[in-house]
Design a protein around this motif. Structure first.
Motif, short mmCIF file in Angstrom:
data_model
loop_
_atom_site.label_atom_id
_atom_site.label_comp_id
_atom_site.label_asym_id
_atom_site.label_seq_id
_atom_site.Cartn_x
_atom_site.Cartn_y
_atom_site.Cartn_z
N ASP A 28 -36.41 24.42 -21.20
CA ASP A 28 -35.62 23.94 -20.07
C ASP A 28 -34.13 24.22 -20.23
O ASP A 28 -33.33 23.79 -19.40
N VAL A 29 -33.76 24.94 -21.27
CA VAL A 29 -32.34 25.23 -21.51
C VAL A 29 -31.80 26.11 -20.40
O VAL A 29 -32.40 27.13 -20.04
N VAL A 30 -30.66 25.72 -19.84
CA VAL A 30 -30.05 26.48 -18.75
C VAL A 30 -28.71 27.07 -19.16
O VAL A 30 -27.92 27.47 -18.32
N ARG A 31 -28.43 27.11 -20.44
CA ARG A 31 -27.24 27.79 -20.94
C ARG A 31 -27.63 29.20 -21.34
O ARG A 31 -28.61 29.75 -20.87
N HIS A 32 -26.86 29.79 -22.21
CA HIS A 32 -27.15 31.14 -22.68
C HIS A 32 -28.56 31.19 -23.29
O HIS A 32 -28.96 30.26 -24.01
N PRO A 33 -29.34 32.25 -23.01
CA PRO A 33 -30.70 32.33 -23.57
C PRO A 33 -30.76 32.15 -25.08
O PRO A 33 -31.76 31.66 -25.61
N LEU A 34 -29.69 32.52 -25.78
CA LEU A 34 -29.68 32.38 -27.23
C LEU A 34 -29.74 30.91 -27.66
O LEU A 34 -30.25 30.58 -28.73
N THR A 52 -30.11 21.38 -21.47
CA THR A 52 -31.26 21.30 -20.56
C THR A 52 -30.91 20.67 -19.21
O THR A 52 -31.79 20.47 -18.38
N GLY A 53 -29.64 20.35 -18.99
CA GLY A 53 -29.21 19.86 -17.68
C GLY A 53 -29.38 18.38 -17.45
O GLY A 53 -29.26 17.91 -16.32
#
Length: 340
Positions: free
Chosen positions: A318-324, A158-159
């Motif tokens: 809020d995850v900013v990595r791969h959508p999975l 989430t950064g």
């Protein structure tokens, strides 16, 4: 004579509506649609709408609430392109996950910092301009600049740490702090540190790697190495903080859920004049031995009533990595009782 069987009455059809959105720059509209209209297809699938391109317009058809949400997503993505930013699959996924109703930042408009008034929330570093992408991330960045002590609590990806390091670099290059100190507990190493090859730095560096990665995104590699050599940037295990008073520094404690209560108290009391301190952690990934309480939970319970301390919370949206990654976090959250 057999009775005639009549078909069941048809369900009353829900009237579908159509809204046309006009986009003046045809080149940006092509980017908005994506290769083979894959961006539009992702929005259609998620929101159950149909989107057709007609010249420099997009016709959105569907039920009224879905049309309204699709309109917000499309306009937000187009504004991103107008600002000269790239549009990636993750950006579309985040807009869709945030939804039309998620507009609260936790900071009232009159309470925002002057540097963010009338413009986007951005962090200037030597290597690039870093932009928090969700409302929770924007509120977090604003609080990092505003408060001397901030907590960022939420799942991986989430950064939390990345944005904290970026703000630290921004404040360092503008002269607001004299040094950057990055720390995290080396819980996974435990007593086995002595068995690893190399000196102490080589033993603990694998546990500090996420902090090195964040720094490398904000500063040129040679500058990072020079600043570390000059001790203007320090990356060290939490245990190395004992006995110090950290003045005029930007200090980040990462993976704070793996700090014990005594370690957390020790770290928090290192705060000196002119310093900023950020504590990040994920309460669902505690690696402490059974029966040892997490210092992150204790700090949250004890300090939440202090107005000068900011607590910022993140979710899978809020995850900013791969959508999975967001889908994985949501699956685990659904299967795990809420942590108080």
């Amino acid at each position: 004579m057999s009775a005639t069987v009549l078909p069941p009455p048809l369900a009353e059809a829900i009237p579908l509506k159509e809204v046309r959105l006009e986009f003046p720059d045809n080149r940006l509209l092509i980017d908005l649609c994506g290769q083979y209209d894959r961006n539009l297809a992702a929005i259609e699938q998620k929101l159950s709408v149909q989107i057709l391109r007609r010249g420099n317009q997009l016709a959105v058809m569907g039920e009224e609430p879905a049309i309204a949400e699709a309109k917000l997503v499309l306009e937000s993505l187009y504004e991103r392109l107008e600002a000269g930013k790239d549009l990636e699959t993750g950006d579309i996924d985040r807009e869709l996950r945030m939804g039309a109703s998620e507009k609260g930042t936790g900071i009232q408009p009159g309470d925002q910092l002057e540097m963010f008034r009338g413009g986007p929330v951005e962090i200037k570093t030597r290597r690039k301009l870093i932009e928090p992408r969700t409302e929770a991330q924007k509120a977090y960045v604003q609080n990092l600049f505003k408060h001397e002590l901030c907590f960022g609590i939420g799942p991986a990806g989430t950064g939390k740490t990345y944005l904290a390091v970026a703000v630290g670099v921004s404040m360092f290059i503008t002269g607001q702090v004299d040094k950057i100190i990055l720390s995290r507990p080396a819980v996974e190493a435990g007593e086995k540190l002595g068995y690893l090859p190399g000196d102490m730095k080589e033993k603990v560096d694998p546990y500090m790697q996420p902090l090195y990665d964040a720094l490398s995104d904000c500063l040129p590699g040679k500058q990072v190495a020079k600043l570390i050599e000059e001790k203007r940037i320090e990356i060290a295990p939490l245990a190395f903080m004992r006995g110090r008073t950290l003045a005029n520094a930007f200090i980040v404690l990462d993976e704070a859920q793996n700090a014990t209560s005594m370690q957390m108290k020790m770290f928090l009391t290192r705060l000196g004049e002119g310093s900023r301190m950020v504590i990040t952690g994920d309460r669902t990934q505690i690696d402490l031995p059974r029966g040892v309480s997490s210092g992150l939970g204790d700090a949250e319970r004890l300090l939440k009533s202090i107005p000068a301390v900011s607590f910022n919370y993140f979710t899978s949206k809020d995850v900013v990595r791969h959508p999975l990654v967001a889908a994985i976090i949501e699956a685990y959250e659904a299967d795990t009782p809420a942590i108080g």
